[in-house]
Scaffold this active site. Structure first.
Site, PDB file in Angstrom:
ATOM      1  N   LYS A  15      -1.971  -9.748 -11.535  1.00  0.00           N
ATOM      2  CA  LYS A  15      -2.916  -8.632 -11.592  1.00  0.00           C
ATOM      3  C   LYS A  15      -4.042  -8.907 -12.587  1.00  0.00           C
ATOM      4  O   LYS A  15      -5.207  -8.716 -12.276  1.00  0.00           O
ATOM      5  CB  LYS A  15      -2.211  -7.325 -11.990  1.00  0.00           C
ATOM      6  CG  LYS A  15      -1.125  -6.883 -11.015  1.00  0.00           C
ATOM      7  CD  LYS A  15      -0.544  -5.516 -11.384  1.00  0.00           C
ATOM      8  CE  LYS A  15       0.141  -5.463 -12.739  1.00  0.00           C
ATOM      9  NZ  LYS A  15       1.378  -6.278 -12.823  1.00  0.00           N
ATOM     10  N   ARG A  87       1.447   3.369 -13.451  1.00  0.00           N
ATOM     11  CA  ARG A  87       2.741   2.685 -13.444  1.00  0.00           C
ATOM     12  C   ARG A  87       3.860   3.631 -13.001  1.00  0.00           C
ATOM     13  O   ARG A  87       4.994   3.186 -12.855  1.00  0.00           O
ATOM     14  CB  ARG A  87       3.108   2.248 -14.861  1.00  0.00           C
ATOM     15  CG  ARG A  87       2.530   0.941 -15.385  1.00  0.00           C
ATOM     16  CD  ARG A  87       3.256  -0.270 -14.933  1.00  0.00           C
ATOM     17  NE  ARG A  87       3.605  -1.285 -15.890  1.00  0.00           N
ATOM     18  CZ  ARG A  87       2.786  -2.093 -16.542  1.00  0.00           C
ATOM     19  NH1 ARG A  87       1.494  -1.955 -16.440  1.00  0.00           N
ATOM     20  NH2 ARG A  87       3.251  -3.042 -17.307  1.00  0.00           N
ATOM     21  N   ARG A 121       4.135 -18.335 -18.927  1.00  0.00           N
ATOM     22  CA  ARG A 121       2.770 -17.807 -19.116  1.00  0.00           C
ATOM     23  C   ARG A 121       2.322 -17.955 -20.571  1.00  0.00           C
ATOM     24  O   ARG A 121       3.093 -17.749 -21.497  1.00  0.00           O
ATOM     25  CB  ARG A 121       2.736 -16.317 -18.741  1.00  0.00           C
ATOM     26  CG  ARG A 121       1.396 -15.661 -19.065  1.00  0.00           C
ATOM     27  CD  ARG A 121       1.181 -14.388 -18.309  1.00  0.00           C
ATOM     28  NE  ARG A 121       1.935 -13.260 -18.831  1.00  0.00           N
ATOM     29  CZ  ARG A 121       1.879 -12.039 -18.309  1.00  0.00           C
ATOM     30  NH1 ARG A 121       1.115 -11.807 -17.240  1.00  0.00           N
ATOM     31  NH2 ARG A 121       2.590 -11.062 -18.824  1.00  0.00           N
ATOM     32  N   ARG A 154       3.240 -14.077 -25.106  1.00  0.00           N
ATOM     33  CA  ARG A 154       3.422 -12.659 -25.414  1.00  0.00           C
ATOM     34  C   ARG A 154       4.876 -12.395 -25.792  1.00  0.00           C
ATOM     35  O   ARG A 154       5.785 -12.963 -25.207  1.00  0.00           O
ATOM     36  CB  ARG A 154       3.057 -11.812 -24.181  1.00  0.00           C
ATOM     37  CG  ARG A 154       1.572 -11.620 -24.017  1.00  0.00           C
ATOM     38  CD  ARG A 154       1.207 -10.966 -22.710  1.00  0.00           C
ATOM     39  NE  ARG A 154       2.047  -9.817 -22.337  1.00  0.00           N
ATOM     40  CZ  ARG A 154       1.798  -9.040 -21.288  1.00  0.00           C
ATOM     41  NH1 ARG A 154       0.740  -9.269 -20.515  1.00  0.00           N
ATOM     42  NH2 ARG A 154       2.590  -8.034 -20.996  1.00  0.00           N
ATOM     43  N   ARG A 165      11.614  -5.596 -17.786  1.00  0.00           N
ATOM     44  CA  ARG A 165      10.318  -5.163 -17.234  1.00  0.00           C
ATOM     45  C   ARG A 165      10.365  -5.140 -15.711  1.00  0.00           C
ATOM     46  O   ARG A 165       9.787  -4.271 -15.078  1.00  0.00           O
ATOM     47  CB  ARG A 165       9.199  -6.092 -17.718  1.00  0.00           C
ATOM     48  CG  ARG A 165       8.827  -5.836 -19.175  1.00  0.00           C
ATOM     49  CD  ARG A 165       8.049  -6.983 -19.768  1.00  0.00           C
ATOM     50  NE  ARG A 165       6.721  -7.112 -19.206  1.00  0.00           N
ATOM     51  CZ  ARG A 165       6.025  -8.241 -19.182  1.00  0.00           C
ATOM     52  NH1 ARG A 165       6.536  -9.341 -19.684  1.00  0.00           N
ATOM     53  NH2 ARG A 165       4.831  -8.260 -18.665  1.00  0.00           N
TER      54      ARG A 165
HETATM   55  P1  AMP Z   1       1.237  -5.251 -19.054  1.00  0.00           P
HETATM   56  O1  AMP Z   1       0.325  -6.077 -19.873  1.00  0.00           O
HETATM   57  O2  AMP Z   1       0.535  -4.480 -17.974  1.00  0.00           O
HETATM   58  O3  AMP Z   1       2.438  -6.010 -18.542  1.00  0.00           O
HETATM   59  O4  AMP Z   1       1.825  -4.126 -20.042  1.00  0.00           O
HETATM   60  C1  AMP Z   1       2.582  -4.478 -21.204  1.00  0.00           C
HETATM   61  C2  AMP Z   1       3.411  -3.277 -21.669  1.00  0.00           C
HETATM   62  O5  AMP Z   1       2.543  -2.198 -22.018  1.00  0.00           O
HETATM   63  C3  AMP Z   1       4.344  -2.694 -20.625  1.00  0.00           C
HETATM   64  O6  AMP Z   1       5.584  -3.383 -20.574  1.00  0.00           O
HETATM   65  C4  AMP Z   1       4.491  -1.265 -21.120  1.00  0.00           C
HETATM   66  O7  AMP Z   1       5.351  -1.199 -22.253  1.00  0.00           O
HETATM   67  C5  AMP Z   1       3.089  -0.946 -21.613  1.00  0.00           C
HETATM   68  N1  AMP Z   1       2.232  -0.375 -20.545  1.00  0.00           N
HETATM   69  C6  AMP Z   1       1.112  -0.941 -19.987  1.00  0.00           C
HETATM   70  N2  AMP Z   1       0.573  -0.143 -19.056  1.00  0.00           N
HETATM   71  C7  AMP Z   1       1.366   0.963 -19.022  1.00  0.00           C
HETATM   72  C8  AMP Z   1       1.355   2.158 -18.245  1.00  0.00           C
HETATM   73  N3  AMP Z   1       0.397   2.385 -17.321  1.00  0.00           N
HETATM   74  N4  AMP Z   1       2.341   3.067 -18.467  1.00  0.00           N
HETATM   75  C9  AMP Z   1       3.296   2.874 -19.388  1.00  0.00           C
HETATM   76  N5  AMP Z   1       3.385   1.767 -20.151  1.00  0.00           N
HETATM   77  C10 AMP Z   1       2.420   0.814 -19.969  1.00  0.00           C
END
Ligand code: AMP
Length: 208
Positions: A15, A87, A121, A154, A165
């Site tokens: 994404k 999400r 990654r 990360r 996740r």
């Molecule tokens: P990502 O970089 O999109 O994988 O997001 C990393 C982390 O941020 C996720 O595992 C969640 O803990 C938090 N996070 C990101 N976007 C959201 C969202 N829309 N709703 C809830 N938690 C989020």
């Protein structure tokens, strides 16, 4: 061209990579809730302090914090790509009240491939460019090709957190596929293809 889009898909589906490409090519704003949250954590803001424990575990940050954070950052007229938001169904319902959406692109990837990709990654600390040690390694180990910045893993790209996740994605986020399909907005892409192929297919879907 369709200008207000959501990218759906499990963590590691691509994404962020696709959003960055599409945003740069089409002059759209790229809004990644994950990037915004990581920045809030790095700056030690109130929101960052509240969000950090959830993020470390790979759990979702509570809906209301996310909805308040995204409000005011969305400019309907300029067009945007939402990466990592919504999400959950409550987030998608809140989004419907804030902005119109033209299309939701579902980048599909299997659990096995998610784990394989995320454990390899790496991200540039300086410009955010995303690498994969298996498919798309940097020319020099640990150094960003684009800006010379340091590459890092990360914290939530560790195996136990990745597995959580993925489970959280299946439980809370995958229902959004049907949510947008019912509204006639969903388009599917096979995320296991090379980045360029995925990007070409998305562009074709957007009609540009
Ligand atoms: P990502 O970089 O999109 O994988 O997001 C990393 C982390 O941020 C996720 O595992 C969640 O803990 C938090 N996070 C990101 N976007 C959201 C969202 N829309 N709703 C809830 N938690 C989020």
């Amino acid at each position: 061209m369709l200008k207000r889009m959501i990218l759906l898909g499990p963590p590691g589906a691509g994404k962020g990579t696709q959003a960055k490409l599409l945003a740069a090519q089409n002059g759209l704003a790229h809004l990644s809730t994950g990037d915004i949250l990581r920045d809030e954590v790095a700056r030690g803001t109130d929101l960052g302090k509240k969000a950090q424990a959830y993020m470390d575990r790979g759990d979702l940050v509570p809906d209301q914090l996310i909805i308040d954070m995204i409000k005011g950052r969305l400019d309907e007229s300029a067009g945007f790509i939402l990466d990592g938001f919504p999400r959950t169904v409550p987030q998608a319902e809140a989004l419907e009240k804030i902005a119109r959406i033209d299309v939701a692109i579902n980048i599909a990837l299997s659990r096995e491939e998610v784990i394989r990709r995320l454990t390899s990654r790496r991200v540039c600390r300086h410009c955010g460019k995303i690498y994969n040690l298996l498919y798309n390694p940097p020319a020099v180990d640990g150094v960003c090709d684009a800006c010379g910045g340091e590459l890092f893993q990360r914290d939530d790209d560790k195996r136990e957190v990745i597995e959580n996740r993925y489970d959280v994605y299946m439980d809370a986020t995958a229902p959004l596929i049907d949510f947008y399909r019912k509204r006639g907005l969903l388009k599917d892409v096979d995320g296991s293809q090379p980045t360029k192929k995925v990007s070409e297919q998305i562009l074709a879907m957007l009609g540009s």
